[in-house]
Design a protein around this motif. Structure first.
Motif, PDB file in Angstrom:
ATOM      1  N   LEU A 104       1.312  -1.566   0.311  1.00  0.00           N
ATOM      2  CA  LEU A 104      -0.302  -0.151   0.527  1.00  0.00           C
ATOM      3  C   LEU A 104       1.241   1.446  -0.286  1.00  0.00           C
ATOM      4  O   LEU A 104       0.548   2.173  -0.496  1.00  0.00           O
ATOM      5  N   THR A 105       2.065   1.160   0.906  1.00  0.00           N
ATOM      6  CA  THR A 105       3.129   2.712   0.831  1.00  0.00           C
ATOM      7  C   THR A 105       3.623   2.474  -0.743  1.00  0.00           C
ATOM      8  O   THR A 105       3.768   3.611  -0.794  1.00  0.00           O
ATOM      9  N   LEU A 106       3.632   0.605  -1.356  1.00  0.00           N
ATOM     10  CA  LEU A 106       4.625   1.505  -2.484  1.00  0.00           C
ATOM     11  C   LEU A 106       3.900   2.124  -3.237  1.00  0.00           C
ATOM     12  O   LEU A 106       4.015   3.002  -4.321  1.00  0.00           O
ATOM     13  N   GLU A 107       2.320   1.985  -3.541  1.00  0.00           N
ATOM     14  CA  GLU A 107       1.237   2.116  -4.395  1.00  0.00           C
ATOM     15  C   GLU A 107       1.135   3.630  -4.094  1.00  0.00           C
ATOM     16  O   GLU A 107       0.850   4.640  -5.097  1.00  0.00           O
ATOM     17  N   LYS A 108       0.199   3.932  -3.042  1.00  0.00           N
ATOM     18  CA  LYS A 108       0.190   5.613  -2.589  1.00  0.00           C
ATOM     19  C   LYS A 108       1.508   6.159  -2.547  1.00  0.00           C
ATOM     20  O   LYS A 108       1.236   7.822  -2.571  1.00  0.00           O
ATOM     21  N   GLY A 109       2.442   5.964  -2.897  1.00  0.00           N
ATOM     22  CA  GLY A 109       3.861   6.919  -2.487  1.00  0.00           C
ATOM     23  C   GLY A 109       4.388   7.189  -1.398  1.00  0.00           C
ATOM     24  O   GLY A 109       4.700   8.047  -1.300  1.00  0.00           O
ATOM     25  N   TRP A 110       3.666   6.459  -0.083  1.00  0.00           N
ATOM     26  CA  TRP A 110       3.498   6.723   0.824  1.00  0.00           C
ATOM     27  C   TRP A 110       4.488   6.630   1.917  1.00  0.00           C
ATOM     28  O   TRP A 110       5.670   5.761   1.673  1.00  0.00           O
ATOM     29  N   GLY A 111       5.731   7.784   2.266  1.00  0.00           N
ATOM     30  CA  GLY A 111       6.671   7.578   2.945  1.00  0.00           C
ATOM     31  C   GLY A 111       8.775   7.073   1.959  1.00  0.00           C
ATOM     32  O   GLY A 111       9.123   7.039   2.159  1.00  0.00           O
ATOM     33  N   GLY A 112       8.490   7.452   0.530  1.00  0.00           N
ATOM     34  CA  GLY A 112       8.641   7.695  -1.322  1.00  0.00           C
ATOM     35  C   GLY A 112       8.479   7.360  -1.868  1.00  0.00           C
ATOM     36  O   GLY A 112       6.985   7.519  -2.235  1.00  0.00           O
ATOM     37  N   ALA A 113       9.221   6.889  -3.234  1.00  0.00           N
ATOM     38  CA  ALA A 113       8.948   6.953  -4.024  1.00  0.00           C
ATOM     39  C   ALA A 113       7.622   6.411  -4.924  1.00  0.00           C
ATOM     40  O   ALA A 113       7.728   4.663  -3.718  1.00  0.00           O
ATOM     41  N   GLN A 114       6.560   6.455  -5.669  1.00  0.00           N
ATOM     42  CA  GLN A 114       5.499   5.333  -5.566  1.00  0.00           C
ATOM     43  C   GLN A 114       6.473   4.256  -6.819  1.00  0.00           C
ATOM     44  O   GLN A 114       7.112   4.830  -7.744  1.00  0.00           O
ATOM     45  N   ASP A 115       5.415   3.666  -6.461  1.00  0.00           N
ATOM     46  CA  ASP A 115       6.419   1.882  -7.083  1.00  0.00           C
ATOM     47  C   ASP A 115       5.536   1.171  -7.172  1.00  0.00           C
ATOM     48  O   ASP A 115       5.577   0.528  -6.726  1.00  0.00           O
ATOM     49  N   LEU A 116       4.422   0.924  -8.275  1.00  0.00           N
ATOM     50  CA  LEU A 116       3.732   0.828  -9.098  1.00  0.00           C
ATOM     51  C   LEU A 116       3.857  -1.053  -9.034  1.00  0.00           C
ATOM     52  O   LEU A 116       3.127  -1.778  -9.331  1.00  0.00           O
ATOM     53  N   THR A 117       5.093  -1.654  -9.863  1.00  0.00           N
ATOM     54  CA  THR A 117       5.705  -2.558  -9.741  1.00  0.00           C
ATOM     55  C   THR A 117       6.022  -3.447  -8.259  1.00  0.00           C
ATOM     56  O   THR A 117       5.168  -4.834  -8.577  1.00  0.00           O
ATOM     57  N   GLY A 118       6.303  -2.763  -7.881  1.00  0.00           N
ATOM     58  CA  GLY A 118       6.623  -3.223  -6.020  1.00  0.00           C
ATOM     59  C   GLY A 118       5.691  -3.768  -6.372  1.00  0.00           C
ATOM     60  O   GLY A 118       5.254  -4.615  -5.429  1.00  0.00           O
ATOM     61  N   ALA A 119       4.769  -2.167  -5.281  1.00  0.00           N
ATOM     62  CA  ALA A 119       3.303  -2.997  -5.064  1.00  0.00           C
ATOM     63  C   ALA A 119       2.526  -4.168  -5.754  1.00  0.00           C
ATOM     64  O   ALA A 119       2.216  -4.751  -5.081  1.00  0.00           O
ATOM     65  N   ARG A 120       2.833  -3.596  -7.283  1.00  0.00           N
ATOM     66  CA  ARG A 120       1.664  -5.295  -7.578  1.00  0.00           C
ATOM     67  C   ARG A 120       2.467  -6.410  -7.561  1.00  0.00           C
ATOM     68  O   ARG A 120       1.968  -7.870  -6.876  1.00  0.00           O
ATOM     69  N   ASN A 121       3.276  -6.376  -7.296  1.00  0.00           N
ATOM     70  CA  ASN A 121       4.826  -7.746  -6.512  1.00  0.00           C
ATOM     71  C   ASN A 121       4.593  -7.921  -5.117  1.00  0.00           C
ATOM     72  O   ASN A 121       4.631  -9.260  -4.958  1.00  0.00           O
ATOM     73  N   TYR A 122       4.132  -7.248  -4.511  1.00  0.00           N
ATOM     74  CA  TYR A 122       4.275  -7.236  -2.562  1.00  0.00           C
ATOM     75  C   TYR A 122       2.522  -7.642  -2.234  1.00  0.00           C
ATOM     76  O   TYR A 122       2.322  -8.603  -1.896  1.00  0.00           O
ATOM     77  N   TYR A 123       1.318  -6.886  -3.294  1.00  0.00           N
ATOM     78  CA  TYR A 123      -0.216  -7.283  -3.068  1.00  0.00           C
ATOM     79  C   TYR A 123      -0.216  -9.266  -3.913  1.00  0.00           C
ATOM     80  O   TYR A 123      -0.643  -9.999  -2.650  1.00  0.00           O
ATOM     81  N   LEU A 124       0.441 -10.026  -4.765  1.00  0.00           N
ATOM     82  CA  LEU A 124       1.015 -10.523  -4.836  1.00  0.00           C
ATOM     83  C   LEU A 124       1.325 -11.869  -3.718  1.00  0.00           C
ATOM     84  O   LEU A 124       0.292 -12.912  -3.206  1.00  0.00           O
ATOM     85  N   LYS A 125       1.976 -10.582  -3.342  1.00  0.00           N
ATOM     86  CA  LYS A 125       2.832 -12.080  -2.202  1.00  0.00           C
ATOM     87  C   LYS A 125       2.837 -12.130  -1.003  1.00  0.00           C
ATOM     88  O   LYS A 125       2.529 -13.211  -0.669  1.00  0.00           O
ATOM     89  N   ALA A 126       1.002 -11.107  -0.432  1.00  0.00           N
ATOM     90  CA  ALA A 126       0.280 -10.790   0.311  1.00  0.00           C
ATOM     91  C   ALA A 126      -1.007 -12.410   0.294  1.00  0.00           C
ATOM     92  O   ALA A 126      -1.659 -12.798   0.679  1.00  0.00           O
ATOM     93  N   CYS A 127      -1.151 -11.779  -1.275  1.00  0.00           N
ATOM     94  CA  CYS A 127      -2.313 -12.465  -1.559  1.00  0.00           C
ATOM     95  C   CYS A 127      -2.098 -14.109  -1.673  1.00  0.00           C
ATOM     96  O   CYS A 127      -2.631 -14.738  -1.312  1.00  0.00           O
ATOM     97  N   SER A 128      -0.822 -14.169  -1.917  1.00  0.00           N
ATOM     98  CA  SER A 128      -0.584 -15.843  -2.077  1.00  0.00           C
ATOM     99  C   SER A 128      -0.333 -16.914  -0.379  1.00  0.00           C
ATOM    100  O   SER A 128      -0.668 -18.023  -0.890  1.00  0.00           O
ATOM    101  N   ILE A 129      -0.605 -15.614   0.779  1.00  0.00           N
ATOM    102  CA  ILE A 129      -0.575 -15.454   1.893  1.00  0.00           C
ATOM    103  C   ILE A 129      -1.384 -15.632   2.499  1.00  0.00           C
ATOM    104  O   ILE A 129      -1.596 -15.589   3.671  1.00  0.00           O
ATOM    105  N   GLY A 130      -2.526 -15.543   1.561  1.00  0.00           N
ATOM    106  CA  GLY A 130      -4.505 -15.295   2.913  1.00  0.00           C
ATOM    107  C   GLY A 130      -4.495 -14.118   3.070  1.00  0.00           C
ATOM    108  O   GLY A 130      -5.403 -13.823   3.396  1.00  0.00           O
TER     109      GLY A 130
END
Length: 207
Positions: A104-130
């Motif tokens: 969420l911080t990567l997607e919104k650019g909270w606390g640093g630069a926005q990183d949509l690729t990173g956000a997508r990857n970490y959403y997928l990681k979080a999804c993979s573990i429920g």
């Protein structure tokens, strides 16, 4: 639709530590202080436990930096702590809520630069573990080609998992992909299943 919610970690998840009983004692003291709403004290203990390898402590400390309880609000301090909480381990379990929060911080650019690729990857990681909201957000990014290429099959899989975790909009979007013939070969349960489940979960526009 993106769910902008931050989640606290459970104290039961912190078992694996690098510094033995001392680190776990600091974590327990931090969680006790949180329960008592002694947030300044909680920061001190959670910071020590985080430095000694308790990923759950890093996650909860990040929450305190996010909401400004017990000290200043600083997303630039919270963001790397969410990542540490995500990429660490709690007693053999991955911290899905920390992964969601970091995404969420990567997607919104909270606390640093926005990183949509990173956000997508970490959403997928979080999804993979429920993490159910991560599945929904990942599906949105995959369906719309945000942070990477359009991936209809991946989006459908993410929405299907979100639906199975009782996210009504996940069911609705899975049905949408079927109607638009963007889920060919992946939609084994069929449109009626997702439409009915979306209605059961409160998506009134399909009832």
């Amino acid at each position: 639709m993106v769910i902008a919610t931050l989640f606290f970690a459970s104290p039961a998840l912190a078992q694996t530590v690098l510094d033995g009983k001392g680190a776990l004692a600091e974590f327990d003291a931090g969680m006790a202080a949180l329960e008592a709403e002694e947030f300044e004290t909680a920061r001190v203990h959670l910071d020590r436990a985080c430095q000694w390898g308790v990923a759950a402590a890093c996650h909860n400390l990040a929450i305190l930096w996010t909401n400004g309880k017990g000290g200043p609000k600083d997303m630039s301090r919270a963001r790397p702590l969410f990542q540490t909480g995500c990429d660490g381990k709690y007693g053999g379990k991955n911290p899905e809520d920390a992964c969601f929060n970091f995404a969420l911080t990567l997607e919104k650019g909270w606390g640093g630069a926005q990183d949509l690729t990173g956000a997508r990857n970490y959403y997928l990681k979080a999804c993979s573990i429920g993490q159910q909201f991560a599945c929904f957000n990942a599906g949105n990014m995959q369906m719309q080609g945000i942070g990477g290429d359009v991936d209809d099959a991946g989006a459908f899989a993410s929405y299907d998992k979100a639906c199975g975790l009782d996210i009504g909009d996940g069911c609705y979007n899975a049905a949408f992909l079927i109607v638009k013939k963007r889920a060919t070969g992946t939609a084994e349960k069929g449109f009626a299943h997702y439409k009915t489940r979306a209605c059961e979960l409160g998506v009134e526009k399909v009832c």
